[in-house]
Design a protein around this motif. Structure first.
Motif, PDB file in Angstrom:
ATOM      1  N   UNK A  42      -0.955   3.101  -9.148  1.00  0.00           N
ATOM      2  CA  UNK A  42      -0.488   4.341  -8.528  1.00  0.00           C
ATOM      3  C   UNK A  42       0.294   3.796  -7.340  1.00  0.00           C
ATOM      4  N   UNK A  43       1.324   4.561  -7.219  1.00  0.00           N
ATOM      5  CA  UNK A  43       2.348   4.332  -5.676  1.00  0.00           C
ATOM      6  C   UNK A  43       1.264   4.728  -4.682  1.00  0.00           C
ATOM      7  N   UNK A  44       1.280   3.836  -3.369  1.00  0.00           N
ATOM      8  CA  UNK A  44       0.464   3.807  -2.400  1.00  0.00           C
ATOM      9  C   UNK A  44       1.406   4.469  -1.343  1.00  0.00           C
ATOM     10  N   UNK A  45       1.009   5.786  -0.726  1.00  0.00           N
ATOM     11  CA  UNK A  45       1.794   6.013   0.424  1.00  0.00           C
ATOM     12  C   UNK A  45       1.329   5.687   1.993  1.00  0.00           C
ATOM     13  N   UNK A  46       1.959   4.795   2.660  1.00  0.00           N
ATOM     14  CA  UNK A  46       1.445   3.996   3.711  1.00  0.00           C
ATOM     15  C   UNK A  46       1.941   4.793   4.875  1.00  0.00           C
TER      16      UNK A  46
END
Length: 469
Positions: A302-306
């Motif tokens: 899953x994309x990780x929003x930093x």
């Protein structure tokens, strides 16, 4: 049973090592033309989580992570900096290793460098020439002929027939519709490094390097290959074609690919300048343990929003773990053991393992740990645990953390001078020297340690404060 999602087949299936009980893993590592950004480290720490979990489950793991120290970007970067490719590569390899240690990444058993494997690369290319899979140009470059490999495109879900006929690409990176042949060996050019070899002078292309290094250290077939989703094409697609054409056997049993880390809603990438480097973040006061937690706490596919907010949440989670361990270490209570604690710990372990067995599903695994923390705190506050129970619970949490790698070191592992300050402060409180006790508390805080006074005595934890940018 551990199940992993294989990119090539598109299915989640049981891990069945070729050698029972022993898993070989190859991870595409850094290309050392500059500092490695945290988007890259998301991919590396996902592989680290995998390695740690497999070892926790009793498997022997041989982990190989390469260092690409010769490619188009490195040559360009070295020329711009007025350095040799060796000097540039050494500089940023050291920086990568420093950053990896700060983030508690397990050191791979082998970290091969491409420039140290020229003979193996040459031998592999010669096999492909002999088999008719490659051809030589007048300039001395050697290309892999994609038309000779009908299975090309399976990993990236491409239709080879739709690719442009007759075009060949010498650059290391290219678009999906721009190639019918890719460079494995690049003929000599003015201003570029070159090796004199049995296939002629020149240097390796990027894609052939990983095939040769993985075969050198793990054999012709490997259990698991990891990398970011951006490497599926062309890098991993090319690895499959050249490796299987040369050996005639399956190159990789399970392909695992990590989704992008996003900063301000966009993929983190050096090419766009949308990047954050580990050393810069740590210099700004970001906790390395909080940063590690932030990078591993979302499922790898899953994309990780930093963001500052996600980092603050990670810091709070690490603080909760430190706090419960500090409280359990300091806890003292005479009385019988809690007869239900073993069942609680067994349930937590089962939930933790069931989650990670399911394609490293980290979120419910973390949820199981924090549910345990909540329940242990409730029992501790009610004085329902014995001293032995507290030791058991703390040891259990630290055992699970061998997979996560985020909790503070036990007191015996803090720097000796810090341990002395903690002991001195305890003596000051025992002597009711409150001024000295407060002074020592402040000194410990300056050193990055918080000290709390409880009915069970003094307890400490590392600070994980986050400085927002």
């Amino acid at each position: 049973m551990i199940r992993l999602h294989d990119t090539l087949s598109g299915s989640t299936r049981p891990l069945e090592p070729m050698k029972p009980g022993h898993v070989g893993i190859y991870s595409c590592g850094p290309t050392v033309y500059g500092p490695t950004h945290i988007g890259n480290f998301r991919s590396f720490l996902f592989a680290d989580l995998l390695v740690r979990y497999l070892r926790y489950r009793g498997l022997i793991v041989t982990w190989v992570m390469n260092v690409t120290d010769i490619d188009d970007k490195i040559i360009k970067g070295a020329a711009s900096a007025g350095l040799s490719i060796g000097e540039l590569g050494d500089r940023y390899t050291r920086q990568f290793q420093t950053d990896a240690a700060a983030l508690r990444m397990t050191t791979p058993e082998v970290q091969p460098r491409a420039t140290g494997h020229i003979p193996q690369i040459v031998d592999l290319i010669q096999k492909l020439l002999d088999g008719g899979y490659a051809y030589r140009t007048e300039e001395g470059s050697i290309f892999f002929r994609i038309a000779s490999w009908p299975r090309y495109g399976r990993l990236a879900r491409l239709d080879p027939a739709s690719l442009r006929v007759g075009e060949r690409v010498e650059a290391d990176e290219y678009a999906k519709d721009d190639v019918r042949a890719f460079a494995m060996w690049k003929g000599p050019k003015r201003g570029e490094p070159s090796w004199d070899t049995t296939i002629g002078p020149g240097r390796p292309g990027w894609h052939i390097e990983c095939s040769a290094m993985s075969m050198a250290h793990l054999g012709p077939s490997i259990d698991i290959h990891t990398g970011g989703v951006d490497l599926i094409f062309p890098h991993h697609e090319d690895e499959i074609a050249q490796s299987e054409a040369a050996t005639g056997v399956e190159f990789v049993r399970t392909w695992l690919h990590c989704a992008h880390l996003q900063l301000a809603g966009a993929k983190m990438a050096k090419s766009t300048g949308n990047i954050s480097h580990v050393a810069d973040l740590l210099a700004q006061g970001v906790s390395a343990r909080a940063l590690r937690y932030a990078l591993i706490s979302v499922h790898y596919r899953a994309p990780l929003a930093y963001s500052d907010e996600s980092l603050a949440a990670a810091s709070a989670a690490v603080d909760r773990l430190d706090a419960v361990l500090g409280a359990l270490d300091a806890y003292r209570q005479d009385g019988p053991d809690d007869p239900t604690l073993p069942h609680l710990l067994d349930e937590t372990r089962s939930a933790f393992e069931a989650a990670l067995d399911d394609d490293l599903n980290i979120s419910p695994a973390l949820g199981a740990i924090f549910e345990l923390v909540r329940e242990v705190n409730r029992r501790r506050d009610g004085r329902n645990l014995s001293t032995a129970d507290a030791r058991t619970a703390a040891g259990f949490i630290r055992d699970l953390d061998t997979v996560l790698g985020v909790t503070a070191e036990p007191a015996a592992e803090v720097p000796p001078d810090v341990a002395t300050l903690i002991e001195t402060r305890a003596a000051a409180r025992a002597a009711r020297d409150w001024a000295e006790s407060d002074r020592l508390r402040d000194e410990l805080a300056d050193r990055g340690f918080a000290v709390e006074d409880t009915r069970d005595g003094q307890r400490w934890r590392r600070l994980t404060d986050v400085t927002s940018g």
